[in-house]
Design a protein around this motif. Structure first.
Motif, PDB file in Angstrom:
ATOM      1  N   GLU A   1      -9.979   4.722   0.040  1.00 32.55           N
ATOM      2  CA  GLU A   1     -10.246   5.911   0.863  1.00 32.55           C
ATOM      3  C   GLU A   1      -9.675   5.669   2.243  1.00 32.55           C
ATOM      4  OE1 GLU A   1     -11.817   8.780  -0.005  1.00 32.55           O
ATOM      5  OE2 GLU A   1     -12.057   8.070  -2.061  1.00 32.55           O
ATOM      6  N   ILE A   2      -8.846   6.564   2.707  1.00 35.13           N
ATOM      7  CA  ILE A   2      -8.256   6.412   4.048  1.00 35.13           C
ATOM      8  C   ILE A   2      -8.655   7.580   4.907  1.00 35.13           C
ATOM      9  CG2 ILE A   2      -6.116   6.279   5.369  1.00 35.13           C
ATOM     10  CD1 ILE A   2      -4.889   4.817   3.041  1.00 35.13           C
TER      11      ILE A   2
ATOM     12  N   GLN B   1       0.853  -1.180   0.000  1.00 36.73           N
ATOM     13  CA  GLN B   1       0.000   0.000   0.000  1.00 36.73           C
ATOM     14  C   GLN B   1       0.890   1.231   0.000  1.00 36.73           C
ATOM     15  OE1 GLN B   1      -2.911  -0.020   3.138  1.00 36.73           O
ATOM     16  NE2 GLN B   1      -3.707  -2.010   2.558  1.00 36.73           N
ATOM     17  N   MET B   2       0.469   2.240  -0.735  1.00 37.00           N
ATOM     18  CA  MET B   2       1.202   3.505  -0.776  1.00 37.00           C
ATOM     19  C   MET B   2       0.237   4.627  -0.428  1.00 37.00           C
ATOM     20  SD  MET B   2       3.435   2.874  -4.232  1.00 37.00           S
ATOM     21  CE  MET B   2       4.152   4.500  -4.211  1.00 37.00           C
ATOM     22  N   LYS B   3       0.711   5.565   0.355  1.00 39.50           N
ATOM     23  CA  LYS B   3      -0.088   6.743   0.680  1.00 39.50           C
ATOM     24  C   LYS B   3       0.478   7.900  -0.132  1.00 39.50           C
ATOM     25  CE  LYS B   3      -1.639   9.678   4.435  1.00 39.50           C
ATOM     26  NZ  LYS B   3      -1.592   9.939   5.885  1.00 39.50           N
ATOM     27  N   LEU B   4      -0.360   8.494  -0.956  1.00 43.94           N
ATOM     28  CA  LEU B   4       0.047   9.610  -1.801  1.00 43.94           C
ATOM     29  C   LEU B   4      -0.547  10.891  -1.249  1.00 43.94           C
ATOM     30  CD1 LEU B   4      -0.609   7.882  -5.232  1.00 43.94           C
ATOM     31  CD2 LEU B   4       1.555   8.050  -3.992  1.00 43.94           C
ATOM     32  N   GLU B   5       0.256  11.948  -1.255  1.00 44.45           N
ATOM     33  CA  GLU B   5      -0.198  13.240  -0.738  1.00 44.45           C
ATOM     34  C   GLU B   5       0.184  14.342  -1.709  1.00 44.45           C
ATOM     35  OE1 GLU B   5       1.738  13.529   3.072  1.00 44.45           O
ATOM     36  OE2 GLU B   5       0.194  12.349   4.054  1.00 44.45           O
TER      37      GLU B   5
END
Length: 79
Positions: A78-79, A26-30
């Motif tokens: 969606e996080i 999983q990757m969190k993109l901002e």
């Protein structure tokens, strides 16, 4: 995660041990204004500077020393 650059592009890859689920990646993109996956499976990210296109991921297993393609797709959560 392994990072490398080629022809002015940054690429990354993941190598998993046997019996490891790819669902663990999983990757969190901002910082993006918008993101979507197109009909071909490419990820589009837009920000104030323009668009970044991530090509559809590819995956394979190595069995008896030979690469065998595995179907894979990205999903937006969606996080």
């Amino acid at each position: 995660m392994d990072l490398n650059g080629k022809n002015g592009e940054l690429k990354y890859s993941f190598e998993l041990d046997a019996n490891t689920s790819p669902d663990n990646i999983q990757m969190k993109l901002e910082g993006q204004d918008d993101m979507f996956i197109d009909d071909e499976g490419n990820l589009h990210l837009t920000n104030r500077f323009g668009e970044i296109l991530e090509n559809k991921p590819i995956a394979w297993n190595v069995i008896e020393g030979r690469k065998r393609k595995v179907e894979v797709e990205e999903q937006l959560l969606e996080i």
